[in-house]
Design an enzyme around this catalytic site. Structure first.
Site, mmCIF file in Angstrom:
data_model
loop_
_atom_site.group_PDB
_atom_site.id
_atom_site.type_symbol
_atom_site.label_atom_id
_atom_site.label_comp_id
_atom_site.label_asym_id
_atom_site.label_seq_id
_atom_site.Cartn_x
_atom_site.Cartn_y
_atom_site.Cartn_z
ATOM 1 C CB CYS A 2 -0.850 0.055 1.263
ATOM 2 S SG CYS A 2 -1.887 -1.378 1.470
ATOM 3 N NE ARG A 27 4.524 2.160 -1.215
ATOM 4 C CZ ARG A 27 5.453 2.262 -0.282
ATOM 5 N NH1 ARG A 27 6.547 2.958 -0.524
ATOM 6 N NH2 ARG A 27 5.313 1.693 0.902
ATOM 7 C CD1 TRP A 74 0.121 -5.586 -3.597
ATOM 8 C CD2 TRP A 74 0.285 -6.398 -1.522
ATOM 9 N NE1 TRP A 74 0.765 -6.796 -3.665
ATOM 10 C CE2 TRP A 74 0.881 -7.306 -2.415
ATOM 11 C CE3 TRP A 74 0.283 -6.701 -0.169
ATOM 12 C CZ2 TRP A 74 1.458 -8.507 -1.991
ATOM 13 C CZ3 TRP A 74 0.855 -7.892 0.262
ATOM 14 C CH2 TRP A 74 1.438 -8.786 -0.650
ATOM 15 C CG ASN A 100 1.661 0.615 4.187
ATOM 16 O OD1 ASN A 100 1.458 -0.584 4.188
ATOM 17 N ND2 ASN A 100 2.834 1.146 3.889
ATOM 18 N N GLY A 101 -0.157 -1.147 6.504
ATOM 19 C CA GLY A 101 0.306 -1.948 7.641
ATOM 20 C C GLY A 101 -0.774 -2.921 8.036
ATOM 21 C CD GLU A 476 18.315 -11.348 -8.715
ATOM 22 O OE1 GLU A 476 17.723 -11.964 -7.827
ATOM 23 O OE2 GLU A 476 17.957 -10.218 -9.104
ATOM 24 C CE LYS A 480 15.294 -10.277 -10.514
ATOM 25 N NZ LYS A 480 15.342 -9.198 -9.594
ATOM 26 C CD GLU A 483 11.126 -10.711 -9.005
ATOM 27 O OE1 GLU A 483 10.870 -10.026 -8.015
ATOM 28 O OE2 GLU A 483 12.164 -10.554 -9.679
ATOM 29 C CG HIS A 499 22.846 -35.293 -4.804
ATOM 30 N ND1 HIS A 499 23.430 -36.441 -4.308
ATOM 31 C CD2 HIS A 499 23.857 -34.505 -5.215
ATOM 32 C CE1 HIS A 499 24.748 -36.339 -4.409
ATOM 33 N NE2 HIS A 499 25.033 -35.164 -4.967
ATOM 34 C CE LYS A 601 11.683 -1.258 -6.342
ATOM 35 N NZ LYS A 601 12.503 -2.250 -7.052
HETATM 36 C C1 F6R Z 1 12.968 -9.053 -6.681
HETATM 37 C C2 F6R Z 1 12.733 -8.088 -5.635
HETATM 38 C C3 F6R Z 1 12.439 -8.582 -4.243
HETATM 39 C C4 F6R Z 1 13.192 -7.700 -3.248
HETATM 40 C C5 F6R Z 1 12.835 -8.084 -1.804
HETATM 41 C C6 F6R Z 1 13.596 -7.227 -0.807
HETATM 42 O O1 F6R Z 1 13.199 -8.455 -7.917
HETATM 43 O O2 F6R Z 1 12.773 -6.910 -5.869
HETATM 44 O O3 F6R Z 1 12.753 -9.924 -4.094
HETATM 45 O O4 F6R Z 1 14.556 -7.863 -3.448
HETATM 46 O O5 F6R Z 1 11.460 -7.910 -1.603
HETATM 47 O O6 F6R Z 1 13.316 -5.881 -0.996
HETATM 48 P P1 F6R Z 1 14.288 -4.737 -0.499
HETATM 49 O O7 F6R Z 1 15.536 -4.814 -1.298
HETATM 50 O O8 F6R Z 1 13.532 -3.461 -0.732
HETATM 51 O O9 F6R Z 1 14.536 -5.002 0.962
#
Ligand code: F6R
Length: 606
Positions: A2, A27, A74, A100-101, A476, A480, A483, A499, A601
């Protein structure tokens, strides 16, 4: 997660209020709304959908007023419905709130308020706040008093903003463990979950701390302590980012823009003050153990750091996913915890840091957002200087964090006499070459990767295999792909394959092999062995490799060949390929690139 915002000024604020939630869209959210005060009356307009859709349906810009609050939701408590979207109002409509929370005691509060006759229209935890305000105001007749009483009865996490017909020229806001800052303008003041809410209008900000509340009016702001109600003096911080940096600048998506900004963000990471890098290396030297913590991408950044510290500093630092930190870490006053976070607001990482601090650990952070919670709660914070990262998917922030960890590892390696000063200098020179090499790869390989991505975007399951430091790169890159393209990709160490997972290999499971340069004598033959295992079972293999050994090429059904570079920077070239492959696969599948489904985000809830 949010986003909340608010604007109070001399002129009609409806445009700046709408801009504020547009700028918070990144976000992640599913619905949005605004509440505006005009002529002693609060009007609320809200609905499911993106800001522009809701604006079109509800005609948000037709509203007029000089004080208003807004929200991007959200969903956590209650489904994605118009009723559950914010703002929420009290029964008589005298108070409107956004939040938010998570209010953890809302069930009890709601039951009590219902018994007292309050009517609830939503399933949210937030709505209790509006009714509490109404309840306390009816006994005290004082808005500030009702606000303090309401927030002090809440348990859980919150950033709240409220307007009331009884104080029509003010916005009340409060914070506990969810981000909230003020924007200080000329004859107009703002609040926001982050700077982006008001970056188009002012660069002056005041960061609220937990258990503080603020009252803003068009000409003034005041911050007070929740508990004692006493005034707190706060410094104004100037935001270094400007509105242009947070715009797409001709790119079709923020993700692509941010991928292309990586050369610059690496330069900024390499320019982090050497004194701080040395200080962190000394802290590691002086500690019994050091944990690297992050979650999602930042966990993979930590894992990559773990490999570099082992290789170049002869020190084993433990990478732990923040959400599991309490279950795994042993923390004393001789422990150092390095938290890595783009937003600086991630709940799991904040929680892990709190636990570390409660057990007297020393704490460091590598953070992108100035004034964020994580930057402020640690003993020493490294600002990574990547500039605003708007796409939900982290790219340029993650690569910068990796570079900073390597800089610390090289410094530590030299302190611990694992590498000579000369070798350290040589490796640092290699790192300096990285921005140009990445720029060339972006220029020369993007089109090719795009073609490949289009060709294979229909494949549903991928295995991303790496060994050594290429394992976190595989993880990683797979994240990507999941996501942004919603394609299942599983990162795995090559040695682990036999394994169990090898049972899955057939012509339908596709593999990407992250092949190191041949000089990586402990890695190269082993990963090629893993690739042979896949090929022997009719698996398809795409190789990301450095064109080392002609006979090995035959193993690959598809390949992307990278230029030969020093092994200290080689993994980053493959990381770029992983990002581009995911981006172009998502384009081919027409995904929502900058705001993938279900993602946010900054994940500010447990
Ligand atoms: C993936 C991504 C998330 C963040 C994770 C931590 O692309 O962005 O996996 O890395 O939510 O977020 P931060 O870096 O803001 O603590």
């Amino acid at each position: 997660m949010c986003g909340i915002s608010g604007v109070v000024g001399f002129e009609n604020i409806s445009k700046s209020l709408l801009d504020s939630i547009r700028n918070l869209e990144y976000r992640g959210y599913d619905s949005c709304g605004v509440a505006i005060l005009d002529d002693g009356c609060i009007t609320i307009k809200k609905n499911i959908g993106q800001v522009d859709e809701v604006n079109e349906k509800e005609r948000l810009t037709d509203l007029e007023g000089r004080a208003g609050i807004a929200h991007t939701r959200w969903a956590t408590h209650g489904g994605v419905t118009r009723e559950n979207s914010h703002p929420h109002a009290s029964c008589r409509g005298d108070f409107a709130v956004v939040h938010n929370g998570i209010i953890s005691n809302y069930h009890t509060l709601k039951a009590g308020l219902k018994r007292e006759g309050h009517q609830f229209l939503s399933d949210t935890d937030t709505e209790v706040i509006a009714h509490l305000l109404e309840k306390y105001y009816s006994s005290t007749g004082d808005v500030e008093d009702a606000f303090i009483k309401s927030i002090n009865i809440l348990e859980g996490t919150y950033a709240i903003a409220m307007i009331s017909v009884y104080e029509p020229e003010k916005i009340f806001c409060a914070k506990n463990e969810s981000p909230l800052i003020l924007g200080i303008g000329n004859d107009v003041n703002y609040i926001g979950s982050d700077f982006n809410a008001f970056i188009d209008y002012t660069k002056n900000t005041v960061v609220l701390d937990d258990k503080e509340y603020a009252i803003i009016s068009k000409e003034n702001y005041i911050v007070k302590d929740n508990i004692r109600g006493e005034r707190v003096d706060k410094e104004i911080t100037k935001i270094e980012w400007d509105a242009e940096m947070a715009k797409k600048g001709g790119y079709p998506h923020y993700m692509l823009k941010e991928i292309y900004e990586q050369p610059q963000s690496i330069i900024n990471a390499l320019n982090v003050d050497r004194k701080i890098i040395k200080k962190v290396a000394s802290l590691i030297m002086d500690s019994d153990r050091t944990y690297l913590l992050g979650v999602g991408t930042t966990y993979y950044v930590s894992l990559l750091g773990e490999y570099y510290f082992s290789s170049y500093a002869g020190s084993h630092l433990s990478a732990i996913s923040s959400d599991e930190f309490k279950n795994l870490a042993e923390v004393t006053d001789k422990t150092l915890v390095i938290a890595i976070s783009q937003s600086g607001e991630t709940y799991d990482s904040i929680n892990a840091l709190k636990y570390a601090k409660a057990n007297k650990a020393r704490t460091v952070s590598i953070v992108n957002v100035i004034g964020s919670s994580i930057a402020r709660m640690v003993d020493l914070s490294i600002m990574q200087g990547s500039g605003p990262e708007i796409c939900v998917i982290s790219t340029k922030a993650a690569i910068s964090q990796m570079i900073i960890l390597i800089s610390i590892a090289l410094e530590l390696g030299n302190m611990r006499k694992k590498i000579t000063k000369k070798e350290k200098k040589r490796l640092e020179k290699e790192l300096i070459k990285l921005p140009t090499i990445i720029q060339n790869i972006l220029n020369e390989k993007s089109g090719f990767v795009n073609n490949i991505a289009q060709r294979y975007s229909g494949i549903k399951n991928w295995l991303y295999l790496g060994r050594g430091v290429y394992y976190p790169i595989a993880l990683e890159s797979a994240l990507k792909m999941k996501e942004v393209a919603y394609i299942h990709a599983e990162g795995m160490p090559g040695g682990f394959l036999k394994h169990g997972t090898i049972a899955l290999i057939d012509e339908d499971l596709y593999t990407v092999g992250f092949i190191p340069p041949r000089e990586e004598k402990d890695l190269y033959p082993l990963i090629m062995g893993s690739i042979e295992e896949v090929k022997a079972r009719n698996g398809f293999v795409m190789g990301f490799h450095f064109g080392d050994k002609e006979k090995d090429y035959k193993l690959f059904d598809e390949e992307i060949i990278l230029p030969k570079v020093d092994k200290v920077i080689a993994p980053f070239l493959q990381l770029i390929l992983g990002q581009l492959l995911a981006y172009f696969a998502a384009i081919s599948l027409k995904r929502n690139i900058d705001r993938p489904r279900s993602l946010a985000k900054s994940v500010t809830v447990a």
